[in-house]
Motif scaffolding. Structure first.
Motif, PDB file in Angstrom:
ATOM      1  N   LEU A 124       0.716  -1.278   0.161  1.00  0.00           N
ATOM      2  CA  LEU A 124       0.361   0.217   0.092  1.00  0.00           C
ATOM      3  C   LEU A 124       0.841   1.593  -0.038  1.00  0.00           C
ATOM      4  N   VAL A 125       2.179   1.289   0.541  1.00  0.00           N
ATOM      5  CA  VAL A 125       2.754   2.186   0.043  1.00  0.00           C
ATOM      6  C   VAL A 125       3.080   2.526  -0.744  1.00  0.00           C
ATOM      7  N   ALA A 126       2.914   2.409  -2.071  1.00  0.00           N
ATOM      8  CA  ALA A 126       3.094   3.244  -3.559  1.00  0.00           C
ATOM      9  C   ALA A 126       1.996   3.484  -3.744  1.00  0.00           C
ATOM     10  N   ASP A 127       1.660   4.523  -4.703  1.00  0.00           N
ATOM     11  CA  ASP A 127      -0.011   5.368  -6.001  1.00  0.00           C
ATOM     12  C   ASP A 127       0.495   3.825  -6.817  1.00  0.00           C
ATOM     13  N   ALA A 128      -0.615   3.071  -6.953  1.00  0.00           N
ATOM     14  CA  ALA A 128      -0.159   1.729  -8.502  1.00  0.00           C
ATOM     15  C   ALA A 128      -2.148   2.485  -8.645  1.00  0.00           C
ATOM     16  N   ALA A 129      -1.820   1.549 -10.212  1.00  0.00           N
ATOM     17  CA  ALA A 129      -3.097   1.514 -10.797  1.00  0.00           C
ATOM     18  C   ALA A 129      -3.775   0.293 -10.827  1.00  0.00           C
ATOM     19  N   VAL A 130      -3.184  -0.778 -10.259  1.00  0.00           N
ATOM     20  CA  VAL A 130      -3.533  -2.410  -9.702  1.00  0.00           C
ATOM     21  C   VAL A 130      -2.771  -2.769  -8.595  1.00  0.00           C
ATOM     22  N   TYR A 131      -3.849  -2.991  -7.334  1.00  0.00           N
ATOM     23  CA  TYR A 131      -3.481  -3.889  -6.319  1.00  0.00           C
ATOM     24  C   TYR A 131      -3.981  -4.749  -6.021  1.00  0.00           C
ATOM     25  N   GLU A 139     -10.866  -3.663   8.748  1.00  0.00           N
ATOM     26  CA  GLU A 139     -11.973  -2.767   8.444  1.00  0.00           C
ATOM     27  C   GLU A 139     -10.897  -1.363   7.687  1.00  0.00           C
ATOM     28  N   VAL A 140     -10.225  -1.117   8.227  1.00  0.00           N
ATOM     29  CA  VAL A 140      -9.095  -0.089   7.822  1.00  0.00           C
ATOM     30  C   VAL A 140      -8.670   0.085   6.888  1.00  0.00           C
ATOM     31  N   VAL A 141      -8.030  -1.246   6.706  1.00  0.00           N
ATOM     32  CA  VAL A 141      -7.390  -2.074   5.124  1.00  0.00           C
ATOM     33  C   VAL A 141      -8.291  -2.642   4.093  1.00  0.00           C
ATOM     34  N   MET A 142      -9.096  -2.465   4.498  1.00  0.00           N
ATOM     35  CA  MET A 142     -10.384  -2.668   3.817  1.00  0.00           C
ATOM     36  C   MET A 142     -11.488  -1.233   3.290  1.00  0.00           C
ATOM     37  N   GLU A 143     -11.294  -1.101   3.858  1.00  0.00           N
ATOM     38  CA  GLU A 143     -12.112   0.389   3.687  1.00  0.00           C
ATOM     39  C   GLU A 143     -10.398   1.217   2.975  1.00  0.00           C
ATOM     40  N   TYR A 144      -9.407   1.636   3.310  1.00  0.00           N
ATOM     41  CA  TYR A 144      -8.423   2.082   2.455  1.00  0.00           C
ATOM     42  C   TYR A 144      -8.326   1.715   1.312  1.00  0.00           C
TER      43      TYR A 144
END
Ligand code: ADP
Ligand code: ADP
Length: 213
Positions: free
Chosen positions: A137-144, A159-164
């Motif tokens: 999650l540290v880098a901006d990406a088009a696909v995770y 929930e924090v992870v899913m919300e992010y």
């Protein structure tokens, strides 16, 4: 136009196991896709192929993301035990040219700021899991692409992870998250892929699934 197109993927491991059989689907930008199914259904195999970690026996994965990047978090941990929590995330930030303010943001998001200077070897399993996610999650990406990101986390952390991830999708990213626990992802996912013994059983908007169930 889809950002990710999975076309007729089949994966046969050297052991002879056919983990995926002719799986095809396409994902539009802005989608948070939950990949669900029983243990052994082929979720990890699919996500590892999409991430480029392993090659399919046949079929193709096409990404249309321009110069955008794909970030992944595999199920098997890639943590460097000799580094601190912060250094583990910093490593990926450096490789991707991500500013250190993003490291601070992700440490805080994942509640790792208090253990950031501890060596990875000495932190708990749940913390390790969050370091692993932090590296994706540290880098901006088009696909995770995240394999079981909520497994081993307490519900609040999950929930924090899913919300992010939902926010990243709302900002236009394509997010693939596997889970053997539909409850853990159905409130945040927009779409669902159901695998069963290596075959695609369903690919549908999450509302349709909830209605059918
Ligand atoms: P899931 O993530 O849904 O639990 P996997 O993709 O891990 O499913 O596994 C799908 C099938 O492929 C299972 O039968 C599993 O035992 C097998 N498998 C997974 N990885 C390997 C491997 N490296 N070598 C041989 N078989 C594997
Ligand atoms: P379990 O015994 O774990 O509840 P399920 O038969 O419900 O196993 O299926 C495994 C996973 O796939 C679970 O996450 C479940 O909620 C999901 N699932 C089951 N049936 C469907 C379906 N028709 N469409 C989408 N997901 C499904």
């Amino acid at each position: 136009m889809p950002s990710l197109t999975v076309d007729q993927i089949t994966k046969r491991y050297r052991t002879g196991t056919e983990a995926l059989s002719g799986v095809s689907f396409a994902v539009e930008p802005g989608t948070l896709l939950a990949v669900v199914g029983h243990n052994g259904a082929g979720k990890s195999t699919l996500l590892n192929i999409v991430s480029g970690l392993i090659r399919p026996t046949s079929g193709t994965v096409a990404t249309d993301i321009g110069r955008g990047r794909l970030m992944w978090s595999p199920q098997r941990t890639m943590i460097d035990w000799s580094l601190t929590v912060r250094q583990n995330i910093e490593l990926v930030a450096r490789l991707t040219g991500t500013p250190s303010s993003s490291i601070d943001r992700v440490l805080e998001l994942l509640d790792l700021d208090k253990v950031s200077s501890q060596q990875a070897e000495y932190i708990s399993g749940g913390q390790l899991q969050r370091v692993q996610i932090g590296r994706a999650l540290v880098a901006d990406a088009a696909v995770y692409v995240l394999d079981e990101p909520t497994a081993g986390l307490d519900p609040a952390a999950g929930e924090v992870v899913m919300e992010y991830l939902r926010e990243r999708a709302a900002a236009g990213a394509t997010v693939l998250v596997s889970s053997h626990d539909l409850d853990a992802v159905e409130r945040t996912a927009s779409d669902l892929v159901l695998l069963d013994e290596g075959r695609l059983r369903a690919h549908l908007p999450i509302q349709e699934f909830v209605r059918r169930a």
